[in-house]
Design a protein around this motif. Structure first.
Motif, PDB file in Angstrom:
ATOM      1  N   ARG A 558      10.445  25.751 -20.694  1.00 42.86           N
ATOM      2  CA  ARG A 558      10.808  24.653 -19.802  1.00 42.86           C
ATOM      3  C   ARG A 558       9.893  24.675 -18.583  1.00 42.86           C
ATOM      4  NH1 ARG A 558      14.994  20.969 -18.898  1.00 42.86           N
ATOM      5  NH2 ARG A 558      16.116  21.611 -20.769  1.00 42.86           N
ATOM      6  N   LYS A 559       8.835  23.916 -18.666  1.00 40.58           N
ATOM      7  CA  LYS A 559       7.813  23.942 -17.613  1.00 40.58           C
ATOM      8  C   LYS A 559       8.149  22.888 -16.557  1.00 40.58           C
ATOM      9  CE  LYS A 559       4.251  25.613 -20.810  1.00 40.58           C
ATOM     10  NZ  LYS A 559       4.532  27.021 -20.602  1.00 40.58           N
ATOM     11  N   GLU A 560       9.190  23.129 -15.850  1.00 42.66           N
ATOM     12  CA  GLU A 560       9.616  22.291 -14.733  1.00 42.66           C
ATOM     13  C   GLU A 560      10.594  23.117 -13.915  1.00 42.66           C
ATOM     14  OE1 GLU A 560      12.424  19.165 -15.334  1.00 42.66           O
ATOM     15  OE2 GLU A 560      13.670  20.359 -16.666  1.00 42.66           O
ATOM     16  N   SER A 561      11.024  22.580 -12.783  1.00 43.00           N
ATOM     17  CA  SER A 561      12.106  23.211 -12.029  1.00 43.00           C
ATOM     18  C   SER A 561      13.276  22.248 -12.025  1.00 43.00           C
ATOM     19  CB  SER A 561      11.665  23.505 -10.603  1.00 43.00           C
ATOM     20  OG  SER A 561      10.719  24.549 -10.620  1.00 43.00           O
ATOM     21  N   ARG A 562      14.429  22.769 -12.358  1.00 40.93           N
ATOM     22  CA  ARG A 562      15.618  21.917 -12.417  1.00 40.93           C
ATOM     23  C   ARG A 562      16.836  22.796 -12.161  1.00 40.93           C
ATOM     24  NH1 ARG A 562      16.763  16.937 -15.033  1.00 40.93           N
ATOM     25  NH2 ARG A 562      14.714  16.927 -16.025  1.00 40.93           N
ATOM     26  N   GLY A 563      17.587  22.460 -11.130  1.00 39.43           N
ATOM     27  CA  GLY A 563      18.792  23.219 -10.838  1.00 39.43           C
ATOM     28  C   GLY A 563      18.487  24.693 -10.686  1.00 39.43           C
ATOM     29  N   SER A 564      19.198  25.506 -11.434  1.00 42.57           N
ATOM     30  CA  SER A 564      19.047  26.948 -11.291  1.00 42.57           C
ATOM     31  C   SER A 564      17.735  27.461 -11.880  1.00 42.57           C
ATOM     32  CB  SER A 564      20.214  27.646 -11.990  1.00 42.57           C
ATOM     33  OG  SER A 564      20.155  27.346 -13.368  1.00 42.57           O
ATOM     34  N   HIS A 565      17.058  26.605 -12.645  1.00 43.85           N
ATOM     35  CA  HIS A 565      15.809  27.028 -13.288  1.00 43.85           C
ATOM     36  C   HIS A 565      14.650  26.676 -12.362  1.00 43.85           C
ATOM     37  CE1 HIS A 565      12.898  27.636 -16.554  1.00 43.85           C
ATOM     38  NE2 HIS A 565      12.398  26.443 -16.279  1.00 43.85           N
ATOM     39  N   TYR A 566      14.139  27.674 -11.650  1.00 44.85           N
ATOM     40  CA  TYR A 566      13.084  27.416 -10.679  1.00 44.85           C
ATOM     41  C   TYR A 566      11.798  28.107 -11.086  1.00 44.85           C
ATOM     42  CZ  TYR A 566      10.363  27.356  -6.416  1.00 44.85           C
ATOM     43  OH  TYR A 566       9.339  27.186  -5.517  1.00 44.85           O
ATOM     44  N   ARG A 567      10.769  27.292 -11.305  1.00 44.21           N
ATOM     45  CA  ARG A 567       9.465  27.814 -11.709  1.00 44.21           C
ATOM     46  C   ARG A 567       8.482  27.542 -10.586  1.00 44.21           C
ATOM     47  NH1 ARG A 567       8.446  28.109 -17.546  1.00 44.21           N
ATOM     48  NH2 ARG A 567       6.305  28.357 -16.803  1.00 44.21           N
ATOM     49  N   PRO A 568       7.989  28.583  -9.914  1.00 48.55           N
ATOM     50  CA  PRO A 568       7.024  28.344  -8.829  1.00 48.55           C
ATOM     51  C   PRO A 568       5.767  27.635  -9.323  1.00 48.55           C
ATOM     52  CG  PRO A 568       7.403  30.709  -9.182  1.00 48.55           C
ATOM     53  CD  PRO A 568       8.315  29.993 -10.090  1.00 48.55           C
ATOM     54  N   ASP A 569       5.436  27.836 -10.607  1.00 54.14           N
ATOM     55  CA  ASP A 569       4.240  27.164 -11.134  1.00 54.14           C
ATOM     56  C   ASP A 569       4.513  25.697 -11.472  1.00 54.14           C
ATOM     57  OD1 ASP A 569       5.969  28.224 -12.981  1.00 54.14           O
ATOM     58  OD2 ASP A 569       4.443  28.946 -14.370  1.00 54.14           O
ATOM     59  N   TYR A 570       5.756  25.342 -11.650  1.00 55.06           N
ATOM     60  CA  TYR A 570       6.125  23.933 -11.880  1.00 55.06           C
ATOM     61  C   TYR A 570       7.292  23.609 -10.958  1.00 55.06           C
ATOM     62  CZ  TYR A 570       3.494  24.759 -16.171  1.00 55.06           C
ATOM     63  OH  TYR A 570       2.525  25.090 -17.078  1.00 55.06           O
ATOM     64  N   PRO A 571       7.058  23.480  -9.660  1.00 51.61           N
ATOM     65  CA  PRO A 571       8.169  23.398  -8.707  1.00 51.61           C
ATOM     66  C   PRO A 571       8.936  22.076  -8.760  1.00 51.61           C
ATOM     67  CG  PRO A 571       6.069  23.158  -7.564  1.00 51.61           C
ATOM     68  CD  PRO A 571       5.739  23.436  -8.995  1.00 51.61           C
ATOM     69  N   GLU A 572       8.406  21.065  -9.471  1.00 52.06           N
ATOM     70  CA  GLU A 572       9.096  19.769  -9.476  1.00 52.06           C
ATOM     71  C   GLU A 572       9.875  19.558 -10.761  1.00 52.06           C
ATOM     72  OE1 GLU A 572       9.149  17.602  -6.917  1.00 52.06           O
ATOM     73  OE2 GLU A 572       7.984  19.103  -5.795  1.00 52.06           O
ATOM     74  N   ARG A 573      10.864  18.705 -10.643  1.00 53.23           N
ATOM     75  CA  ARG A 573      11.604  18.297 -11.830  1.00 53.23           C
ATOM     76  C   ARG A 573      10.725  17.331 -12.610  1.00 53.23           C
ATOM     77  NH1 ARG A 573      17.124  15.331 -10.603  1.00 53.23           N
ATOM     78  NH2 ARG A 573      16.095  13.352 -11.057  1.00 53.23           N
ATOM     79  N   ASP A 574      10.702  17.489 -13.913  1.00 53.80           N
ATOM     80  CA  ASP A 574       9.866  16.626 -14.747  1.00 53.80           C
ATOM     81  C   ASP A 574      10.759  15.908 -15.754  1.00 53.80           C
ATOM     82  OD1 ASP A 574       8.087  15.439 -16.434  1.00 53.80           O
ATOM     83  OD2 ASP A 574       6.790  17.191 -16.658  1.00 53.80           O
ATOM     84  N   ASP A 575      11.261  14.750 -15.323  1.00 54.80           N
ATOM     85  CA  ASP A 575      12.208  14.040 -16.191  1.00 54.80           C
ATOM     86  C   ASP A 575      11.573  13.544 -17.475  1.00 54.80           C
ATOM     87  OD1 ASP A 575      14.367  14.522 -14.662  1.00 54.80           O
ATOM     88  OD2 ASP A 575      14.383  12.584 -13.631  1.00 54.80           O
ATOM     89  N   LYS A 576      10.300  13.198 -17.353  1.00 54.36           N
ATOM     90  CA  LYS A 576       9.644  12.640 -18.542  1.00 54.36           C
ATOM     91  C   LYS A 576       9.645  13.646 -19.680  1.00 54.36           C
ATOM     92  CE  LYS A 576       6.494   9.098 -17.167  1.00 54.36           C
ATOM     93  NZ  LYS A 576       5.382   9.069 -16.227  1.00 54.36           N
ATOM     94  N   LYS A 577       9.245  14.846 -19.345  1.00 59.11           N
ATOM     95  CA  LYS A 577       9.125  15.858 -20.401  1.00 59.11           C
ATOM     96  C   LYS A 577      10.430  16.612 -20.647  1.00 59.11           C
ATOM     97  CE  LYS A 577       4.256  17.102 -20.068  1.00 59.11           C
ATOM     98  NZ  LYS A 577       3.448  18.043 -19.297  1.00 59.11           N
ATOM     99  N   PHE A 578      11.185  16.814 -19.570  1.00 61.43           N
ATOM    100  CA  PHE A 578      12.280  17.783 -19.719  1.00 61.43           C
ATOM    101  C   PHE A 578      13.662  17.278 -19.325  1.00 61.43           C
ATOM    102  CE2 PHE A 578       8.625  20.702 -19.639  1.00 61.43           C
ATOM    103  CZ  PHE A 578       8.892  21.409 -20.803  1.00 61.43           C
ATOM    104  N   HIS A 579      13.812  15.982 -19.243  1.00 60.47           N
ATOM    105  CA  HIS A 579      15.195  15.544 -19.071  1.00 60.47           C
ATOM    106  C   HIS A 579      15.850  15.617 -20.452  1.00 60.47           C
ATOM    107  CE1 HIS A 579      18.440  12.487 -17.845  1.00 60.47           C
ATOM    108  NE2 HIS A 579      18.759  13.693 -17.440  1.00 60.47           N
ATOM    109  N   LYS A 580      15.890  16.820 -20.940  1.00 70.11           N
ATOM    110  CA  LYS A 580      16.297  17.055 -22.326  1.00 70.11           C
ATOM    111  C   LYS A 580      17.095  18.333 -22.443  1.00 70.11           C
ATOM    112  CE  LYS A 580      12.363  14.678 -24.279  1.00 70.11           C
ATOM    113  NZ  LYS A 580      10.924  14.781 -24.451  1.00 70.11           N
ATOM    114  N   THR A 581      17.976  18.338 -23.395  1.00 70.73           N
ATOM    115  CA  THR A 581      18.726  19.556 -23.694  1.00 70.73           C
ATOM    116  C   THR A 581      17.860  20.468 -24.537  1.00 70.73           C
ATOM    117  OG1 THR A 581      20.782  18.306 -23.739  1.00 70.73           O
ATOM    118  CG2 THR A 581      20.777  20.443 -24.873  1.00 70.73           C
TER     119      THR A 581
END
Lengths: 633, 271, 257
Positions: A558-581
């Motif tokens: 999951r190469k994005e940051s969302r809620g509790s999942h925080y990736r310093p290399d991908y600090p933004e939420r990426d709805d296009k790719k990862f607004h997914k279960t």
């Protein structure tokens, strides 16, 4: 024949399992309830702060079930499915009423109404509570109702029995869960139990992280076994780290969000390495960093945000004495308010020796909750406003007849759970979806009932589990399961909690491979056949390693940051790719997760930026919000 | 098979349960009541009367008691109460297992002492009554009690004094015995308030504790006073002669009917 | 004597028993204890390194635990002669009491293995006193009765009973082989009798508590309230049930069937 009447197995005796047992037994379907501990000792007792529901006071200030849903979705960074959240939040007032009728000693106002407190992620008082031990009180109420059905013979408890594996029948060409295999943790007997439906209500997987706020039985072992048997996992990478816990030798003890809900404040000395006792530091020299950064929500931002802020503040060297601790301060609160928090203040005092009524508490974040879990489905209403009541598939896993309720169910909380929504989710699942289970088993045609099946599928699983036990008991390798577990915990806590760096996670993934190799070379210090706790732990360890792999794989992918999942290399939420279960399917050949992604529909609320009014982000958000508004209108 | 579930009596439907068990609650409450009321009231009166040996008119009090119209009925009631209280008390005592060595709390000590003093009190009362009232000769400890001699001579104080002055160990037995009775009764009064649900809150229990302690101290003072009063009495030769003659009188078959009328009953208010 | 050769090591003396019918025996373990260690973290250390003080590798000690924060009630044992929860037993405090930490299983319940005992009697007692509110099912039927804050405060204190068994272990009237119901269940009866709907079953509860083994078997030693880890006013509960049974008995004598 009476023996052919449908039966249901519930695995787990926490809030979800007990609520389900009561609901199903009430509908006249006998229940076999399995638990590794007496159900009254389930992990739900550890929940402290409260349970959310729209109430008349809040409603007259502009709150509503709809807003409760909105908060839950906003808090969950829109990764949660909306119809179940809609249903849960709209049921919440009924859940509170019911628990009230059961005699839960909710705190009262002078007029005798239920008192309310503020909680994270909301600007309205919508959290009902019983002191600071709400989970305990709610669990006891359901335990009592279960005991009532037990006395009537409608619920049969199997306490000190460990769930080992689901029994699946595919004689009709479709995999269907028809029972379980379990082990008596005292006599070590392994046997199969038949049932027309099995409800997994087995809670979270905190033990995978070594030390967490969870109880020692929360290994995720049961979920992992279902996963290995073919059930899918949903969003396994979403793990909540609670901002305020007392770090300990054996576990991290939760200091409830209610401390902040009642007015407790989080701070650090402004001066780095300030070694003065906290009460000697004047207010002007204290940095109330949450209040400063989030003027709107203050100390009551959602947990992932508070956790990260605490973590960063400590990283910058502002922690107490330069270390990894911050102050949680309730010393300024009036005595009556402190009285409402007695339950947790006592815990702090007992375990640290300091009286938090006079001295600020020293706390640090700790792993607390798994938003992810077994993947489940549901039937939404046509307008997506809720689920169809009684639809047989509500919260059923991808395996027919196998349900997941409560924390082990991946639904409801998305990428972060709001405080005081867990108790609601557990009871709601049991009550609302319990009916679905009843309808499902009643739909089973005579002749196809579990009781009427040949012995073969049951015997196969019993043999599989006996062989597994034999292998473990006879293992004479050099590795101790407790030591492997400690390493697993260290790896996961270090790589996959607050900050998730790709390289670190990949290193952890490699370490996992080593630990798996060590696991194959296990040596048990107890080969006995009476109350062998080491065997039980060693077996669960294998399942934890497999579950940990899914957590890590999901986190890396999951190469994005969302809620509790925080990736310093991908600090933004990426709805296009990862607004997914994330859907993790177990590959029995490689022993690894195969990840697939499933889009999350947003029929009710469109995703928006999740800032909670952070000061430095405010300017950007306003723009973004306006853009979004323009786009949606 | 591994489930060990001793059934609590609360649910046992054993038809062979004894009469005692069927009326368990009633017997428990009667046990409590019998200890406080008949026995307790008597103990208070008795100790107060004895206290008169220290400066009061002991003979007058004793005469008064012995002039009670249905003394026998009162006495029988008392005996039955003591027997009932003691009998059940023994059964109940052996239903517990003291653990003061592990749990050295004040309450636990009181619980333990309540049982110990119960035994002592029972033994003491028996010896006390056997030697004085029934005038048994227990291993040479022959100290009979007479209210008045066969000739109307007041002997209450003298015989009591003779009994206590018999030997030092008799004083010791009387002190220990009386203290045990006093403790047993006052502590019993305290716990009975919990048993019956009179004192509920911890502060109420504490307050009632002070009241019971005060009563206990008062009774202790009475008993000590009585002992001192008995020890201080100078037994005259005349007393000895009168006692010996009275003993002879009864041993040779005399009965109370043959004795001279008691002055107290005849002339009330002899002052 | 504690071994002082290793820094921060404490001697654990553990009373062990392999199975319900076998004889108990003692084993010693030397356990390092960092600051903040408690009995559970030391037992976890023994589980990971099951080697006795004299160097023998043995089976790990079996014990019951779950939440580790003193709300589940699982980890009760007798520590240095006194019953308590092992999770909140800090080594730093125990070390002040004695040179070694002595662990024994509770004596009032049958031993399953080592420090694990079978407390099912406690849960059965809860059935006997109908420890529940007799609601009309789980459907939405409106809120429960309103309640004064004072009543809630009383009930809340009682509702924190975690069925840990400390009160029974310390009670001189509660024995392995008798029928006394004990403080925990008596207090629960009071808890339910204090609820508007729970009251409906009050007579049933009191009748259960008037049988042999009921409330009148209490000997008022009051150890229960001393050892209760949750500070539940157990002796007040016993007195309150004493009053309720008194009134109930008198009422049923004069107007009962």
């Amino acid at each position: 024949m009476a023996d052919n009447q449908p039966r249901v197995i519930v695995v787990g005796g926490g809030l979800a399992g007990l609520a389900a047992s009561v609901r199903i037994a009430e509908a006249g379907v006998p229940v076999d309830l399995f638990s590794m501990v007496p159900v009254k000792r389930s992990h739900s007792v550890c929940a402290q702060g409260g349970i959310n529901a729209c109430n008349e006071v809040a409603r007259q200030q502009g709150y509503s079930e709809w807003l409760h849903m909105d908060e839950t979705l906003y808090g969950g960074d829109f990764l949660n499915h909306q119809p179940p959240v809609y249903e849960m939040t709209h049921w919440a007032p009924k859940v509170i009423d019911l628990m009230d009728r059961m005699g839960v000693p909710f705190n009262r106002t002078s007029e005798g109404q239920r008192d309310l407190r503020l909680f994270g992620g909301s600007l309205f008082k919508r959290t009902h509570f019983a002191g600071a031990t709400t989970g305990q009180q709610l669990l006891y109420a359901l335990d009592e109702q279960t005991r009532r059905y037990e006395a009537d013979g409608k619920v049969t408890k199997h306490e000190f029995w460990e769930f080992l594996w689901p029994v699946l029948d595919d004689s009709n060409g479709k995999k269907r869960c028809v029972g379980i295999v379990a082990q008596d943790m005292r006599s070590m007997q392994i046997r199969a139990f038949r049932a027309d439906a099995v409800v997994m209500a087995t809670g979270g997987c905190g033990m995978v992280f070594g030390k967490s706020t969870m109880s020692v039985i929360c290994t995720g072992g049961a979920a992992s076994r279902c996963y290995q048997a073919g059930a899918w996992l949903g969003n396994p990478e979403f793990i909540q780290v609670h901002p305020t816990a007392i770090p300990g030798e054996d576990k991290c003890r939760l200091m409830s969000e209610s401390a902040r809900g009642e007015g407790g404040r989080v701070w650090v000395p402004r001066k780095k390495n300030d070694d003065r006792p906290p009460n000697d530091i004047p207010t002007a020299e204290r940095w109330y960093f949450l209040e400063e950064k989030y003027p709107k929500y203050g100390n009551l931002v959602p947990r992932d945000i508070a956790t990260r802020e605490i973590f960063f503040v400590c990283q910058q060297g502002h922690g107490i004495g330069g270390g990894r601790m911050v102050y949680l301060d309730v010393t300024h609160l009036p005595d009556a308010t402190k009285h409402k928090l007695d339950g947790i203040l006592e815990i702090y005092e007992k375990f640290t020796g300091d009286n938090p009524r006079n001295v600020p508490m020293k706390i640090f974040p700790a792993v607390h909750y798994s938003m992810g879990g077994l993947y489940t489905v549901y039937t939404a209403k046509e307008d997506s406003k809720g689920m169809v009541q009684g639809a047989p598939n509500n919260m059923m896993t991808n395996l027919e007849g196998l349900y997941a309720f409560g924390e082990v169910n991946y639904q409801y909380h998305g990428a972060t759970r709001l405080g005081a929504n867990a108790l609601l989710n557990c009871i709601f699942d049991g009550l609302f979806c319990g009916l679905s289970v009843v309808n499902y088993v009643r739909d089973q045609k005579p002749g196809a009932r579990a009781a009427e099946l040949p012995a073969q599928p049951f015997n196969t699983v019993v043999q599989q589990e006996q062989a597994k036990m034999k292998r473990l008991l006879e293992a004479d390798g050099q590795y101790n399961p407790y030591q492997i577990h400690a390493k697993l915990g260290d790896e996961l806590t270090d790589s996959c909690t607050v900050i998730r760096e790709e390289n670190r996670m990949k290193r952890a993934y490699e370490a996992l491979g080593e630990l798996n190799a060590q696991y194959k070379n296990l040596g048990l210090s107890d080969a006995g056949m009476w109350t062998n706790q080491t065997l039980s732990f060693a077996r669960a360890l294998g399942d934890m390693l497999i579950y940990a792999e899914a957590i890590l794989a999901g986190s890396i992918a999951r190469k994005e940051s969302r809620g509790s999942h925080y990736r310093p290399d991908y600090p933004e939420r990426d709805d296009k790719k990862f607004h997914k279960t994330t859907v993790a399917k177990f590959d029995a050949v490689t022993g690894r997760a195969t990840l697939e992604y499933e889009p999350v529909p947003t029929p009710l609320i469109a995703p928006r930026a999740r800032t909670y009014g952070k000061v430095e982000a405010e300017a950007d958000d306003n723009k973004k919000d306006k853009k979004e508004e323009a786009a949606t209108s | 098979m591994t489930e060990h579930t001793p059934s609590t009596a609360a649910s046992s439907g054993d038809p062979a349960t004894s009469f005692l068990q069927q009326h368990h609650f009633l017997f428990r409450r009667l046990h409590s009541l019998s200890g406080i009321l008949p026995v307790g009231v008597f103990v208070i009166m008795h100790l107060f009367t004895n206290f008169q040996m220290l400066g009061g008119d002991f003979q007058h009090e004793v005469d008064f008691i012995h002039s009670t119209p249905a003394l026998l009925v009162v006495e029988i009631t008392l005996w039955l109460s003591i027997a009932f209280h003691a009998g059940l008390g023994l059964v109940y005592t052996f239903s517990g297992r003291p653990n003061v060595r592990r749990y050295r709390y004040g309450g636990n000590w009181r619980y333990y002492l309540q049982r110990i003093t119960g035994f002592i009190a029972l033994g003491f009362i028996f010896v006390h009554v056997a030697t004085l009232r029934w005038r048994w000769d227990l291993f040479g400890w022959f100290t009979p009690f007479y209210v008045r001699g066969f000739d109307g001579q007041p002997l209450a104080h003298a015989t009591t004094a003779m009994a206590l002055q018999h030997a030092r160990w008799v004083v010791a037995i009387y002190l220990i015995g009386a203290m045990s009775v006093v403790y047993h009764w006052s502590n019993g009064l305290w716990t009975s308030a919990i048993t019956w649900g009179v004192t509920i809150s911890a502060p109420a229990q504490r307050r009632w504790g002070y009241v019971c302690a005060a009563l206990g101290i008062a009774l202790t003072v009475f008993s000590l006073g009585a002992v001192v009063g008995a020890l201080k009495y100078h037994v005259t030769d005349e007393d000895r002669r009168s006692i010996r003659m009275t003993v002879d009188f009864y041993e040779s078959g005399g009965t109370d009917a043959d004795t001279k009328p008691r002055p107290h009953t005849a002339t009330h208010g002899h002052e | 004597m504690a071994t002082n050769t290793d820094q921060k090591t404490i001697r654990f003396k553990v009373k062990r028993q392999d199975a319900p019918q076998t004889a108990p025996y003692w084993q010693d373990f030397d356990v390092p204890h960092p600051p903040g260690a408690n009995v559970i973290s030391c037992l976890l250390h023994i589980a990971a390194n099951p080697v006795t003080a004299d160097g023998r590798t043995v089976a790990p000690v079996a014990w019951d635990c779950n939440c580790l924060e003193e709300v589940c009630g699982a980890c009760t044992m007798v520590i240095n002669g006194r019953v308590r929860q092992s999770c909140s037993a800090l080594i730093s405090e125990l070390a002040e009491e004695a040179a070694a930490v002595t662990l024994e299983p509770m004596t009032k319940f049958p031993v399953v293995r080592d420090l694990m005992v079978d407390r099912s009697r406690m849960f059965k007692n809860l059935i006997d006193i109908k420890a529940w509110v007799p609601i009309d099912g789980t459907h939405a039927l409106g809120p429960g009765p309103t309640e004064s804050p004072a009543n809630q405060d009383t009930r809340y204190a009682l509702s924190r009973c975690m069925t840990c068994g400390c009160c029974l272990e310390a009670c001189p009237q509660f024995l392995l082989d008798n029928h006394f119901i004990g403080a925990a269940a008596i207090s629960q009866a009071r808890y339910f009798n204090a609820h508007e709907t729970g009251k409906t079953l009050q007579d049933d509860r009191l009748e259960a508590l008037e049988t042999p083994g009921g409330v009148s078997d209490c000997g008022n030693a009051q150890n229960c309230v001393q050892v209760c880890p949750k500070d539940i006013p157990l002796t007040e509960s016993i007195a309150a049930i004493g009053r309720q049974t008194t009134v109930h008995a008198i009422k049923s004598f004069f107007s009962g069937k």
